[in-house]
Design an enzyme around this catalytic site. Structure first.
Site, PDB file in Angstrom:
ATOM      1  N   SER A  42       0.815  -1.220   0.000  1.00 30.56           N
ATOM      2  CA  SER A  42       0.000   0.000   0.000  1.00 30.56           C
ATOM      3  C   SER A  42       0.851   1.273   0.000  1.00 30.56           C
ATOM      4  CB  SER A  42      -0.950  -0.052   1.191  1.00 30.56           C
ATOM      5  OG  SER A  42      -1.814   1.031   1.176  1.00 30.56           O
ATOM      6  N   ASP A  57      -2.481   6.460  -3.412  1.00 27.51           N
ATOM      7  CA  ASP A  57      -1.411   5.776  -2.683  1.00 27.51           C
ATOM      8  C   ASP A  57      -0.890   4.623  -3.550  1.00 27.51           C
ATOM      9  OD1 ASP A  57      -3.587   4.002  -2.348  1.00 27.51           O
ATOM     10  OD2 ASP A  57      -2.742   3.217  -0.497  1.00 27.51           O
ATOM     11  N   ASP A  93      -1.286   1.435  -3.775  1.00 23.91           N
ATOM     12  CA  ASP A  93      -2.156   0.418  -4.383  1.00 23.91           C
ATOM     13  C   ASP A  93      -3.508   0.975  -4.811  1.00 23.91           C
ATOM     14  OD1 ASP A  93      -3.059   0.639  -1.752  1.00 23.91           O
ATOM     15  OD2 ASP A  93      -3.608  -1.475  -1.606  1.00 23.91           O
ATOM     16  N   ASP A 151      -6.048   2.519  -3.464  1.00 16.82           N
ATOM     17  CA  ASP A 151      -7.345   2.471  -2.783  1.00 16.82           C
ATOM     18  C   ASP A 151      -7.655   3.789  -2.068  1.00 16.82           C
ATOM     19  OD1 ASP A 151      -5.452   2.007  -0.789  1.00 16.82           O
ATOM     20  OD2 ASP A 151      -6.486   0.278   0.080  1.00 16.82           O
TER      21      ASP A 151
HETATM   22 MG    MG Z   1      -3.616   1.462   0.087  1.00 13.94          MG
END
Ligand code: MG
Length: 458
Positions: free
Chosen positions: A99, A242, A244, A246
């Site tokens: 992440s 960010d 990844d 999300d």
């Molecule tokens: Mg994330």
């Protein structure tokens, strides 16, 4: 991570590559996840980190060895992989990502068949298998298979468009600056925006696991370039993701960067206007602004502990349709009950298009709060006793003890004091209607907290 007999942190398994998270351990983790899913069909995907393909191969070996079939989606945003679980009706997914953590880290998220990360109870089941049980590999003629599944990102983009008035957004011809953090956001967000008729200026959009453009956490101090470029090209909006994809943080047309609870409040306002009396799920670390909006538009706030999985699980349990976090996580249930950066972007554009207002104006219309944050060092072993003492001292005030202690005052100011789950510190978040009051609150409670810590140290 292995010393504590615990694998999962607040957001999956995380560690420094080739130190804590080695390929040997990844094979073992793959094997215990495979044993947990019992010959299931699992999607595997990963972010843009340099170590992700290597770790994915190790995890896949473990999954196959214990009889799980792998549907290999490849590199993709986490929410696109979570959507694919529901859309393709698989038993779950394993996502290799750390992440927002620095480049040397990687991690493993395990997703259940509803697209949401496993509950703590399910994680404990996997941890018990990892630490206590002998791994049972399957016979040679019962091994799992690997199959590529193309089209995961195409399906995801189509699904997001279903939830907004695409024709109305298209007519506006917005210019949007996308800061993709050199990671998987670049695979979906610019395409989604172009399909919504936007002109897109991308920055940090080349995939590079060393994250040369900026650190993968979209904190305001990392987004100066994005803000400057929004102004320089005269864009209507900037959005930064960010590692990844999300979480999403937004920049208005003047180059002003906003914390996530501000844009979440905007989404909440327009959601409640159309869906009054719905429940809104948010951690106690969110601003009182979220409650003000709920009060004004007949919504009901449900506060949770800090952590995106808790928000998702609470949404599922209460059949709630909207959740959000101050760090830029927006959970839009009609699409999926997990945080989703591209979905959040489409929702913000939808509000701009349907109200015909600029983002600065929309956010300027919300109630104003001033926020002050502090950290205080505190050894992990003292954290619990410190919290007990603190609660004792403030027990006569209006308090909420879901996660740490949040004290709410009559003038709408508030302070949250909570021990960090990962570092030897306490965090303080004060907010108030004036800057001086927020500062006074944070100073007063920093002092109180330090006194308690000192008294226990002696
Ligand atoms: Mg994330």
């Amino acid at each position: 991570m292995l010393d504590s007999k615990r694998l999962f942190g607040t957001n999956g398994i995380r560690g420094i590559v080739n130190r804590e998270l080695t390929t040997e351990i990844a094979i073992k983790i793959g094997s215990v996840i495979g044993a947990f899913f019992q010959h299931g069909n699992l999607i595997v995907g990963y972010d843009a980190r340099t170590s992700s393909p290597m770790l994915a191969k190790a995890i896949i070996a473990g999954l196959n060895a214990t009889g799980c079939n792998v549907l290999l989606a490849g590199m993709a945003p986490t929410p696109a992989l979570q959507y694919a679980v529901k859309n393709r009706k698989t038993d779950g997914a394993v996502i290799i990502t750390a992440s927002h953590n620095p480049p040397k880290y990687n991690g493993i998220k395990v997703v259940w068949n509803d697209g949401i990360e496993l509950s703590r109870k399910q994680e404990i089941d996997i941890e018990n298998k990892f630490f206590n049980e002998k791994i049972r590999y399957t016979e040679w003629n019962n091994l799992g298979t690997i199959r590529d599944i193309p089209g995961v990102i195409d399906d995801y983009i189509e699904a997001i468009k279903e939830h907004v008035d695409s024709a109305r957004i298209e007519k506006k011809g917005y210019h949007v600056v996308v800061d993709a953090a050199n990671s998987v956001a670049s695979l979906a967000a610019p395409r989604l925006l172009r399909e919504l008729g936007c002109k897109v200026t991308s920055i940090n959009a080349n995939i590079d696991g060393t994250f040369p453009g900026r650190p993968p956490e979209p904190r305001p101090e990392n987004l100066e370039d994005c803000a400057l470029i929004v102004k320089a090209v005269g864009a209507d909006l900037g959005v930064a993701y960010d590692g990844d994809a999300d979480r999403s943080i937004f920049v208005d047309e003047n180059g002003k960067i906003y914390w996530g609870d501000k844009t979440f409040a905007l989404v909440e306002k327009y959601f409640l206007k159309r869906n009054p009396s719905e429940k809104i799920i948010t951690p106690v670390s969110s601003s009182t602004l979220i409650k003000d909006i709920a009060d004004s538009y007949k919504g009901e706030i449900v506060w949770t502990k800090v952590g995106s999985i808790t928000v998702s699980q609470t949404m599922k349990r209460l059949k709630a349709k909207l959740g959000g976090e101050e760090n830029g996580g927006i959970f839009y249930g009609p699409h999926q009950s997990v945080r989703d950066g591209a979905m959040a972007t489409a929702l913000i554009l939808n509000i701009m298009a349907t109200t015909d207002k600029k983002l600065s104006k929309l956010l300027g219309e919300l109630p104003k709060y001033f926020i002050e944050k502090r950290k205080v060092e505190c050894q992990n072993k003292l954290k619990e006793r410190v919290l007990e003492k603190l609660i004792e001292q403030v027990s006569r005030l209006n308090i909420n003890t879901i996660d740490g202690v949040k004290i709410l005052f009559k003038d709408k100011s508030a302070i949250l004091i909570r021990p960090s789950g990962t570092e030897p510190i306490y965090r303080l978040y004060a907010e108030a209607k004036t800057e001086s009051k927020a500062l006074q609150l944070v100073q007063e409670y920093t002092l109180k907290l330090k006194r308690i810590i000192d008294s226990l140290n002696n």
